[in-house]
Design a protein around this motif. Structure first.
Motif, PDB file in Angstrom:
ATOM      1  N   MET A   1      24.118  43.544  32.437  1.00  0.00           N
ATOM      2  CA  MET A   1      24.839  43.811  33.684  1.00  0.00           C
ATOM      3  C   MET A   1      26.202  43.148  33.632  1.00  0.00           C
ATOM      4  SD  MET A   1      23.610  43.085  37.600  1.00  0.00           S
ATOM      5  CE  MET A   1      24.679  43.477  38.981  1.00  0.00           C
ATOM      6  N   ASN A   2      27.201  43.843  34.120  1.00  0.00           N
ATOM      7  CA  ASN A   2      28.557  43.315  34.080  1.00  0.00           C
ATOM      8  C   ASN A   2      28.698  42.073  34.950  1.00  0.00           C
ATOM      9  OD1 ASN A   2      29.682  45.271  32.367  1.00  0.00           O
ATOM     10  ND2 ASN A   2      29.836  46.712  34.071  1.00  0.00           N
ATOM     11  N   ASN A   3      29.570  41.181  34.511  1.00  0.00           N
ATOM     12  CA  ASN A   3      29.891  39.999  35.297  1.00  0.00           C
ATOM     13  C   ASN A   3      31.062  40.349  36.215  1.00  0.00           C
ATOM     14  OD1 ASN A   3      30.275  37.499  36.359  1.00  0.00           O
ATOM     15  ND2 ASN A   3      30.901  36.511  34.443  1.00  0.00           N
ATOM     16  N   TYR A   4      30.740  40.960  37.349  1.00  0.00           N
ATOM     17  CA  TYR A   4      31.778  41.467  38.243  1.00  0.00           C
ATOM     18  C   TYR A   4      32.640  40.358  38.842  1.00  0.00           C
ATOM     19  CZ  TYR A   4      29.216  45.860  37.952  1.00  0.00           C
ATOM     20  OH  TYR A   4      28.611  46.998  37.493  1.00  0.00           O
ATOM     21  N   LYS A   5      32.148  39.123  38.828  1.00  0.00           N
ATOM     22  CA  LYS A   5      32.919  38.034  39.419  1.00  0.00           C
ATOM     23  C   LYS A   5      34.214  37.786  38.659  1.00  0.00           C
ATOM     24  CE  LYS A   5      28.967  35.561  41.385  1.00  0.00           C
ATOM     25  NZ  LYS A   5      28.218  34.280  41.414  1.00  0.00           N
ATOM     26  N   ASN A   6      34.247  38.147  37.373  1.00  0.00           N
ATOM     27  CA  ASN A   6      35.433  37.911  36.552  1.00  0.00           C
ATOM     28  C   ASN A   6      36.271  39.166  36.345  1.00  0.00           C
ATOM     29  OD1 ASN A   6      34.697  35.190  36.174  1.00  0.00           O
ATOM     30  ND2 ASN A   6      33.321  35.753  34.487  1.00  0.00           N
ATOM     31  N   PHE A   7      35.942  40.239  37.056  1.00  0.00           N
ATOM     32  CA  PHE A   7      36.665  41.502  36.887  1.00  0.00           C
ATOM     33  C   PHE A   7      38.102  41.396  37.395  1.00  0.00           C
ATOM     34  CE2 PHE A   7      34.068  45.602  36.240  1.00  0.00           C
ATOM     35  CZ  PHE A   7      33.402  45.029  35.170  1.00  0.00           C
ATOM     36  N   GLU A   8      39.010  42.024  36.621  1.00  0.00           N
ATOM     37  CA  GLU A   8      40.376  42.257  37.090  1.00  0.00           C
ATOM     38  C   GLU A   8      40.435  43.682  37.641  1.00  0.00           C
ATOM     39  OE1 GLU A   8      42.686  40.038  37.218  1.00  0.00           O
ATOM     40  OE2 GLU A   8      41.675  38.461  36.053  1.00  0.00           O
ATOM     41  N   VAL A   9      41.574  44.035  38.249  1.00  0.00           N
ATOM     42  CA  VAL A   9      41.722  45.375  38.815  1.00  0.00           C
ATOM     43  C   VAL A   9      41.490  46.439  37.756  1.00  0.00           C
ATOM     44  CG1 VAL A   9      43.347  46.988  39.875  1.00  0.00           C
ATOM     45  CG2 VAL A   9      43.293  44.606  40.631  1.00  0.00           C
ATOM     46  N   THR A  10      42.073  46.233  36.579  1.00  0.00           N
ATOM     47  CA  THR A  10      41.923  47.231  35.508  1.00  0.00           C
ATOM     48  C   THR A  10      40.470  47.394  35.082  1.00  0.00           C
ATOM     49  OG1 THR A  10      42.463  45.493  33.912  1.00  0.00           O
ATOM     50  CG2 THR A  10      44.263  46.930  34.616  1.00  0.00           C
ATOM     51  N   ASP A  11      39.671  46.296  35.140  1.00  0.00           N
ATOM     52  CA  ASP A  11      38.252  46.395  34.784  1.00  0.00           C
ATOM     53  C   ASP A  11      37.502  47.276  35.774  1.00  0.00           C
ATOM     54  OD1 ASP A  11      38.533  44.623  32.589  1.00  0.00           O
ATOM     55  OD2 ASP A  11      38.442  42.908  33.948  1.00  0.00           O
ATOM     56  N   TRP A  12      37.809  47.119  37.050  1.00  0.00           N
ATOM     57  CA  TRP A  12      37.169  47.963  38.068  1.00  0.00           C
ATOM     58  C   TRP A  12      37.543  49.427  37.856  1.00  0.00           C
ATOM     59  CZ3 TRP A  12      33.294  46.241  40.750  1.00  0.00           C
ATOM     60  CH2 TRP A  12      33.198  44.884  41.096  1.00  0.00           C
ATOM     61  N   VAL A  13      38.803  49.683  37.575  1.00  0.00           N
ATOM     62  CA  VAL A  13      39.248  51.064  37.373  1.00  0.00           C
ATOM     63  C   VAL A  13      38.572  51.692  36.165  1.00  0.00           C
ATOM     64  CG1 VAL A  13      41.252  52.495  36.792  1.00  0.00           C
ATOM     65  CG2 VAL A  13      41.468  50.701  38.515  1.00  0.00           C
ATOM     66  N   ASP A  14      38.328  50.889  35.131  1.00  0.00           N
ATOM     67  CA  ASP A  14      37.727  51.411  33.901  1.00  0.00           C
ATOM     68  C   ASP A  14      36.214  51.571  33.988  1.00  0.00           C
ATOM     69  OD1 ASP A  14      40.028  51.743  32.401  1.00  0.00           O
ATOM     70  OD2 ASP A  14      40.045  49.663  31.719  1.00  0.00           O
ATOM     71  N   ASP A  15      35.583  50.982  34.975  1.00  0.00           N
ATOM     72  CA  ASP A  15      34.130  51.015  35.069  1.00  0.00           C
ATOM     73  C   ASP A  15      33.639  52.401  35.505  1.00  0.00           C
ATOM     74  OD1 ASP A  15      31.446  50.669  36.601  1.00  0.00           O
ATOM     75  OD2 ASP A  15      31.666  48.800  35.478  1.00  0.00           O
TER      76      ASP A  15
END
Length: 353
Positions: A1-15
């Motif tokens: 499972m992804n560690n969403y706490k460390n996500f940047e904006v680009t990580d959210w867009v790429d998910d």
């Protein structure tokens, strides 16, 4: 499972799962729980959602490949200028997204349209709204600008302009193939930003061919005088400045950045009927006159054929926009007209025998 706490904006867009939730509402309860459990990500999530909605635009069935391209171009451009967060707090983030939706994604256009020409339209006009028209149909599309100028867009062509022009100039941004009839106003020059080419006129007619994937931008003059320069920093340049007359064609090579001019027998560039139509009528029936206008402008004209059966027109109309042409015709007929959604209604009591 992804560690969403460390996500940047680009990580959210790429998910992929996040994108499916934004676009289709899939796994709604899961993503709501993520929001509740990672409150520190609220701002990043909101930015990512808006990015995805912006790159998708008004279309419902954009292929995943194109969505990925739009997202990549937007994020790439933003990263060149600073962090996503700093852009989000300013107006330029929204401008960049709109540009990607309306002005194409080629390398040339990313370099040339960002950010000055569109900013010129936004900031210099004092307008609160930008109107963007895209012709997604097979037929030509007539656009009437705030000053009354006419623009005929071919398929896939697009134009952006403020809902009101600045006090001493008129500015538009266009892409694709279009024919212009600019309302005459020497005190308020008209500027067209079409990639690397900047066009300045005060009132004339001409065609522009500025497709995103072409290696050149072209313009041919039908009537009047047109001034051409390279589009650099959204301003007129003193070098490579040309003045064109009727039946002159200019080509700007995007690779060499050089202009080439030539004389042509006819000012036909994008194969529209209006390019070779000079609106000369000699005792022409009203039916024939209106049929001509319908053909070249792509409009529909309603009028009473029985009441106006004895009406005829003898006139040579010039490069006036369609509204001015209709006003001139109606003045001769002692009639009036209304235009809505490219449908013209003529009200006349007929002509004397």
């Amino acid at each position: 499972m992804n560690n969403y706490k460390n996500f940047e904006v680009t990580d959210w867009v790429d998910d992929p799962g996040f994108r499916k939730w934004v676009y289709k509402g899939e796994q709604d309860s899961f993503w709501i729980s993520i929001l509740e459990n990672t409150p520190s990500q609220a701002e990043n999530i909101e930015q990512a959602k808006d990015i995805l909605l912006m790159v998708r635009g008004e279309f419902d069935n954009i292929p995943e490949q194109e969505l990925a391209l739009r997202k990549s171009k937007l994020l790439d451009y933003i990263s060149q200028e600073g962090q996503v967060r700093s852009w989000w707090r300013g107006r330029w983030f929204q401008v960049a997204a709109v540009l990607l939706l309306t002005l194409g994604f080629g390398g040339y256009y990313r370099k040339q349209f960002f950010p000055v020409p569109y900013n010129a339209v936004l900031s210099r006009s004092g307008s609160t709204a930008i109107i963007e028209i895209i012709n997604n149909t097979e037929q030509v599309k007539l656009v009437t600008l705030p000053d009354g100028s006419s623009v005929i867009l071919k398929k896939d062509a697009r134009i952006s302009y403020p809902d009101k022009f600045y006090a001493d100039k008129r500015e538009v941004v266009m892409l694709g193939e279009a024919f212009f009839e600019v309302q005459k106003n020497p005190d308020k020059p008209f500027y067209i930003y079409s990639g690397e080419m900047l066009t300045k006129v005060t009132g004339t007619s001409f065609s522009i061919k500025a497709n995103a994937t072409d290696k050149q931008v072209q313009l041919v003059v039908k009537t009047g005088v047109v001034e051409i320069s390279r589009n650099k920093a959204g301003e007129e340049t003193k070098t490579n400045h040309l003045t064109l007359n009727p039946n002159q064609l200019v080509t700007l090579n995007r690779e060499s950045n050089e202009f080439k001019t030539q004389n042509v027998n006819e000012p036909v560039l994008i194969n529209l009927p209006i390019e070779s139509q000079y609106f000369t009528f000699k005792k022409s029936s009203l039916k024939d006159v209106f049929s001509t206008l319908e053909l070249v402008y792509g409009v529909h004209i309603n009028f009473d054929k029985i009441v106006t059966v004895k009406c005829n027109i003898t006139a040579r109309l010039g490069d006036e926009p369609i509204l001015e042409k209709l006003e001139m015709i109606c003045e001769v007929l002692n009639a009036r007209f209304e235009m809505k959604n490219n449908t013209v209604s003529i009200y006349s009591d007929g002509c004397e025998k």
